[in-house]
Every structure is written in C-alpha cells, then in structure tokens.
Write an enzyme that holds these catalytic residues in place. Structure first.
Site, mmCIF file in Angstrom:
data_model
loop_
_atom_site.group_PDB
_atom_site.id
_atom_site.type_symbol
_atom_site.label_atom_id
_atom_site.label_comp_id
_atom_site.label_asym_id
_atom_site.label_seq_id
_atom_site.Cartn_x
_atom_site.Cartn_y
_atom_site.Cartn_z
ATOM 1 N N ASN A 10 0.689 -1.284 0.614
ATOM 2 C CA ASN A 10 -0.052 0.014 -0.052
ATOM 3 C C ASN A 10 1.360 1.623 0.253
ATOM 4 O O ASN A 10 1.587 1.656 1.406
ATOM 5 C CB ASN A 10 -1.021 0.135 1.594
ATOM 6 C CG ASN A 10 -1.710 1.130 1.489
ATOM 7 O OD1 ASN A 10 -1.910 1.781 0.636
ATOM 8 N ND2 ASN A 10 -2.279 0.947 2.453
ATOM 9 N N LYS A 12 0.356 4.141 -0.665
ATOM 10 C CA LYS A 12 -0.414 5.789 0.538
ATOM 11 C C LYS A 12 -0.583 6.456 -0.656
ATOM 12 O O LYS A 12 -0.251 6.335 -1.674
ATOM 13 C CB LYS A 12 -0.047 5.364 2.104
ATOM 14 C CG LYS A 12 -0.278 4.272 2.700
ATOM 15 C CD LYS A 12 0.023 4.686 4.318
ATOM 16 C CE LYS A 12 -0.361 2.886 5.182
ATOM 17 N NZ LYS A 12 -0.015 2.987 6.166
ATOM 18 N N HIS A 96 -9.828 1.240 4.831
ATOM 19 C CA HIS A 96 -8.171 1.244 5.377
ATOM 20 C C HIS A 96 -8.271 2.402 7.074
ATOM 21 O O HIS A 96 -9.016 3.253 6.887
ATOM 22 C CB HIS A 96 -7.147 1.797 4.999
ATOM 23 C CG HIS A 96 -5.638 1.844 5.470
ATOM 24 N ND1 HIS A 96 -5.359 2.248 6.427
ATOM 25 C CD2 HIS A 96 -4.736 0.702 5.254
ATOM 26 C CE1 HIS A 96 -3.803 2.323 6.669
ATOM 27 N NE2 HIS A 96 -3.922 1.521 5.715
ATOM 28 N N GLU A 98 -6.531 5.195 8.160
ATOM 29 C CA GLU A 98 -6.578 6.327 7.743
ATOM 30 C C GLU A 98 -7.350 6.599 7.301
ATOM 31 O O GLU A 98 -8.424 7.820 7.128
ATOM 32 C CB GLU A 98 -5.212 6.605 6.642
ATOM 33 C CG GLU A 98 -4.180 6.181 7.715
ATOM 34 C CD GLU A 98 -3.401 5.423 6.889
ATOM 35 O OE1 GLU A 98 -3.614 5.296 5.666
ATOM 36 O OE2 GLU A 98 -2.118 5.493 7.471
ATOM 37 N N GLU A 168 -5.372 -5.583 10.898
ATOM 38 C CA GLU A 168 -4.061 -4.038 11.038
ATOM 39 C C GLU A 168 -4.264 -2.983 12.345
ATOM 40 O O GLU A 168 -5.079 -2.361 12.370
ATOM 41 C CB GLU A 168 -4.171 -2.728 9.647
ATOM 42 C CG GLU A 168 -4.335 -3.622 8.503
ATOM 43 C CD GLU A 168 -2.882 -2.220 7.808
ATOM 44 O OE1 GLU A 168 -2.163 -2.102 7.203
ATOM 45 O OE2 GLU A 168 -3.580 -0.820 7.211
ATOM 46 N N GLY A 174 2.760 2.349 11.005
ATOM 47 C CA GLY A 174 3.673 3.278 10.290
ATOM 48 C C GLY A 174 4.591 3.691 11.986
ATOM 49 O O GLY A 174 5.298 4.955 12.255
ATOM 50 N N SER A 214 3.708 -1.923 10.653
ATOM 51 C CA SER A 214 5.377 -2.415 10.665
ATOM 52 C C SER A 214 5.756 -3.871 10.357
ATOM 53 O O SER A 214 6.232 -3.664 10.470
ATOM 54 C CB SER A 214 5.371 -1.937 11.697
ATOM 55 O OG SER A 214 5.760 -0.127 11.976
ATOM 56 N N GLY A 235 2.661 -0.930 4.599
ATOM 57 C CA GLY A 235 2.839 0.621 4.062
ATOM 58 C C GLY A 235 4.257 0.622 3.649
ATOM 59 O O GLY A 235 4.958 0.342 2.428
#
Ligand code: 13P
Length: 251
Positions: A10, A12, A96, A98, A168, A174, A214, A235
């Site tokens: 991903n 992003k 997701h 986010e 996730e 992150g 991560s 990510g």
C-alpha cells in the site's frame, strides 16, 4: 487447507507517476516472476494506469487504495469501480484505518464498497483493526467483530470467499511497533472463528487474512509462519523494491 500467501504494498499518498513507474519496475525486477505468493502493488490513483503498463507480462497484480460506491455522476473527487477496472486494477483496499480516521469511512460505507468491488469481479481487501486504547481496554476482538460484521452484512458465503481481510492494529501502523507474531495470530484465529460463525468452517478456511502494521523484512518470516497469518499489507517497506522483496521472499 492451502491458502496462498498474499503480499500487497500500500503505497499510500506517495510517489509521482515517474516515481511510481520506477518503483514498479523495481518490484517487477525483484519479484515479478514469483508464483507461490500473490504479489500486489497499490499505487495512488494518478499512477494506476502507468503502473499497469509496467506490470504487463509479470505476475505482479495491480490494486487501488479505495473506490467510491456510486457508479458515476456528480461526485467531485471520487473514482468509480469501472474507472479502476479500466486501469487494470484487480484488488481494492477498503476501510483502511486512515480512511476511517481522516475521511469519514464507516462500516456502512465499507459494506457498500465491498458489494461494488465484488459485483465488478474484483477482490476487496477489507481492513480492520483496533486503536491502542481499544487494545489496552481489552476490546480488540469486539472492535474487529463489529467491523467485520458491518463490512460483510448481506454478503453471501460464495462472495465472502472472494475477499481478503487485512488485520491492521492501528497502533502498529507506521510506528515501527509491530504486533508480536502471537498477538497477530490470536486476532487472526479469532477472525477465522468469527467467519466460521457468520458463514461456515470451509468458507472461513478459504479466506486469506493478511497482517499489516510495521511488517518489514526482519519480522515478516515469523509473522507469516503463524498458521492464520496468510500474508501482509505493507506500507513503508513497500516503497523500496528491495525491502518489499525481503517480505515477499523472506530470507
Ligand atoms: P506500515 O507498514 O507503514 O506500518 O503501514 C501498514 C499499513 O497501513 C498498510 O496498509
């Protein structure tokens, strides 16, 4: 039971068209002929078509990071499933954290989008996961259950097997704070049991459940070694072809 491992990058909101083409070329060079793992890259919308041209002739599949659930019309800023399909997209990340945190995604919109992606014959990657305070207050399973029941409301077993789930934990995204293989396995096993309750055991056995948060070359092997961890949604480490390779083919 033999679920194929699926590793998806991903990207992003990273990479211009030129940078995306270069990264996709790197990914194809590193893992383009891998067969025993499904490899997916999910660039930003603006790079989808250009990356699709780079992926041609390789085994690397194209994914998008979201879709809007309406088919067409006056929805400024949104992208439809037919637009994605015409770019060669086969996978679509939905829900997701986010999107949930910054852009108003709810279990209801994830459900609408899941239906739209399935109806188009593409594969939804449905993301679920708890916040740090939710883990600390012991409601991780409840949060994941609500998100999954919401996303799959009204979806048949025949369609559910065509989906992928990504667990996730938000506190691991992150942050460099990866879930331990045991923490991941516990939630993945819970999710599979939930799917067996919602559908039936054979359906639950077929659905691939990725871990995201991560995941890096140095922790991928242990995580992927767990019986219910069927892949990764990556990510940061998907933005460097050699690191992504280190997850697809862990040393
Ligand atoms: P990181 O691998 O950067 O933690 O991101 C995980 C993620 O959100 C993938 O969708």
């Amino acid at each position: 039971m033999s679920r194929k491992v699926i590793i998806a990058g991903n990207w992003k909101m990273n990479k211009t068209v030129e940078e995306s083409v270069a990264l996709a070329q790197g990914v194809v060079a590193e893992v383009g002929s891998v067969q025993d793992v499904t490899v997916v890259v999910c660039p930003p919308y603006t790079s989808l078509y250009a990356v699709s041209q780079v992926l041609k002739g390789s085994n690397v599949k194209l994914g998008a990071q979201d879709v809007y659930f309406e088919a067409s019309g006056a929805y400024t800023g949104k992208v439809s499933i037919s637009m994605l399909k015409s770019c060669g997209v086969e996978f679509v990340i939905l829900g997701h954290s986010e999107q949930r945190q910054f852009f108003g995604e709810t279990d209801e919109t994830v459900n609408k989008k899941t239906n739209v992606v399935l109806a188009a014959g593409l594969t939804p990657i449905v993301c679920v996961g708890e916040l740090l305070e939710e883990r600390e207050s012991g409601v991780t399973e409840k949060v994941c259950e609500t998100q999954i029941r919401g996303a799959y409301a009204g979806i048949s077993a025949a369609d559910a097997v065509k989906t992928v789930i990504a667990y996730e934990p938000v506190w691991a995204i992150g942050t460099g704070k990866v879930a331990s293989p045991e923490q991941a396995e516990d939630v993945h096993a819970f999710i599979r049991k939930l799917l067996a309750d919602m559908y039936d055991a054979p359906t639950a056995e077929m659905i691939q459940i990725q871990y995201g948060g991560s995941m890096k070359p140095d922790n991928a092997k242990e995580l992927l070694g767990k019986p219910n961890v069927d892949g990764g949604l990556i990510g940061g480490a998907s933005l460097v072809a050699e690191q992504f390779k280190g997850i697809v083919i862990p040393a």
